[in-house]
Design a protein around this motif. Structure first.
Motif, short mmCIF file in Angstrom:
data_model
loop_
_atom_site.label_atom_id
_atom_site.label_comp_id
_atom_site.label_asym_id
_atom_site.label_seq_id
_atom_site.Cartn_x
_atom_site.Cartn_y
_atom_site.Cartn_z
N LEU A 193 1.46 3.82 -3.13
CA LEU A 193 1.11 5.22 -2.97
C LEU A 193 2.28 6.12 -3.37
O LEU A 193 2.09 7.18 -3.99
N ALA A 216 -3.04 5.05 -7.03
CA ALA A 216 -3.67 5.37 -5.74
C ALA A 216 -4.76 4.35 -5.40
O ALA A 216 -4.91 3.95 -4.24
N CYS A 235 0.83 -1.21 0.00
CA CYS A 235 0.00 0.00 0.00
C CYS A 235 0.87 1.26 0.00
O CYS A 235 0.68 2.16 -0.83
N ALA A 272 -3.09 1.27 -4.09
CA ALA A 272 -2.73 1.48 -2.68
C ALA A 272 -3.94 1.29 -1.78
O ALA A 272 -3.85 0.67 -0.71
#
Length: 474
Positions: free
Chosen positions: A339, A432, A335, A435
């Protein structure tokens, strides 16, 4: 030793010269320049998408042909495709010709499966890791050397982009010679399996200590059916099963492998991230060209590609040394680092500064190389060779399928045909979302562990230590 050395040296030489492509960091500038005189819309929205589509369509047929033909013919086909690609880049003109060029390059890319699996058919399993390292290092050094040579020729020798085409074609011609002298293997993973290997695997398995067997039962379930997979593959390839038998075995192994939740999680990240990674690296040059046009300014794409390749190689080495329990923190780190990749893409898109774009690109590729190396190890550590090829092939196919859909919708002129800045905004959002998916996965895993501990305590038992998932942790 000599029987291993000869094909290894030839294969590494082929990998080095086939990836020595001084023009590659400047391909977009060449296509937009006076030699081809194409527009940005033609290059980005009509020509580049053909590589994605052809790679997807050819991947599975080439995978089967590689195994059935025992590698060497497909390596020759790959070398031929590269020569054809660069001859067309030199001589051909027009959008349609460049689309055919992308098709041949897609065929060459799909044939990488032959390059990376050939060595497994001519060396003992104990040498797989070392030989894989040699082959991958040869391609990385070839790519880095090509990018650096191209940049030095442009910046120092003031060469023209067409001269880089000649050098790239010459390198492909040198690489074309090597596959013809490789010995043709007499066995392969599925169609021409050597029954003696299955017996060796069975003897190796039976010689394990009882403690090793109990560890296998805990760690490798449900992927511990190596012997049956080997014997069934052998039977399918050597008796009357033929193609249908091999496909049946592949499907059964596919179902068995993806029942393992940790393997499924790492494979999901592999497919999602590789899709986005391909899009970013494929369309980074058009972005740079828009931010800093090569016809008005000196560009440094070659240095950037060289640095990103070398840092990626260092990240791959670092991945094996990180003191991280991936079984516990894997989803959270996926994650966080996904990101970070999203931030890199957003920065490239929004700040519109060439030096920031270059730096973000290097960080983006380095992060991906770190994570894909970890994912490769986590998946491969507990798979037999047959399932290794299957799972990696399926993951790549899913990544290409997603990439084709993304290309069709976002890039292709038949879809939205977005400009390059809007494309990168979409790619940033895409990472994103990745993530967010793994943040939810980590939260779900924590909640599941908490519930299982509470159930054990209610039943009067002792809460277990951190449970080990089926895949080993680093």
């Amino acid at each position: 030793m000599m029987s291993r050395l000869y094909p290894t040296v030839l294969l590494c030489a082929y990998g080095f010269f086939s990836n020595l492509r001084p023009l590659e960091p400047f391909l977009t500038a060449f296509l937009l320049g006076p030699d081809k005189n194409l527009t940005e819309t033609e290059v980005v929205n009509e020509i580049y998408p053909i590589w994605t589509y052809s790679y997807l369509l050819l991947l599975f047929p080439v995978f089967l042909a590689t195994d059935y033909l025992c590698y060497k013919p497909v390596l020759v086909l790959q070398a031929t495709s590269l020569v054809v690609t660069y001859v067309m880049l030199w001589k051909a003109q027009g959008t349609l010709a460049m689309q055919f060029l992308e098709f041949f390059f897609g065929l060459a890319t799909a044939s990488d499966v032959a390059y990376y699996s050939y060595i497994y058919s001519v060396v003992d399993p104990a040498q797989y890791q070392r030989m894989t390292g040699f082959c991958r290092s040869a391609t990385l050094f070839g790519s880095a050397a090509g990018c650096l040579i191209g940049q030095l020729l442009l910046s120092v020798a003031k060469a023209e982009l067409l001269h880089l085409v000649f050098i790239t074609l010459a390198s492909a011609a040198v690489a074309f010679v090597a596959p013809w002298f490789l010995p043709k293997p007499k066995r392969s993973l599925f169609f021409h399996k050597n029954p003696g290997l299955a017996e060796d695997d069975q003897r190796s398995s039976s010689s394990k200590s009882s403690s090793e067997k109990s560890e296998d039962a805990e760690v490798k379930v449900p992927l511990n059916t190596t012997n049956s997979a080997v014997s069934r593959s052998s039977e399918a390839g050597t008796h009357n099963g033929g193609l249908v038998g091999v496909l049946r075995i592949l499907f059964e192994d596919f179902v068995q492998c993806y029942k393992c939740r940790p393997l499924l999680a790492w494979s999901l990240w592999w497919a999602l991230a590789t899709c986005g990674y391909f899009q970013v690296i494929n369309y980074a040059q058009p972005l740079w060209e828009t931010v800093r046009p090569s016809q008005d300014y000196e560009i440094y794409n070659g240095y950037v590609e060289t640095l990103s390749t070398l840092f990626g190689a260092l990240a791959a080495l670092l991945a094996g040394c990180l003191p991280v329990s991936w079984s516990v923190w894997g989803e959270l780190l996926l994650c966080v680092l996904s990101l970070l990749m999203a931030v890199c893409v957003f920065v490239m898109d929004m700040l519109k500064n060439i030096w920031v774009c270059y730096g973000s690109y290097v960080l983006f590729r380095t992060t991906y190389m770190l994570l894909i190396t970890v994912a490769t190890y986590q998946i491969a550590a507990n798979l037999s060779m047959q399932r290794y090829a299957l799972v990696f092939g399926v993951n790549t196919f899913v990544a290409l399928l997603l990439q084709s859909l993304l290309t069709l919708v976002v890039v292709d002129s038949a879809g939205l045909g977005l400009n390059v800045f809007t494309q990168f905004l979409v790619y940033g959002v895409y990472f994103a979302v990745i993530a967010g998916i793994f943040l939810l996965a980590w939260a779900f895993k924590l909640a599941s562990r908490r519930r299982s501990k509470q159930e054990v305590l209610r039943n009067g038992g002792t809460p277990p230590a951190a449970a080990s998932p089926p895949l080993a942790s680093i």
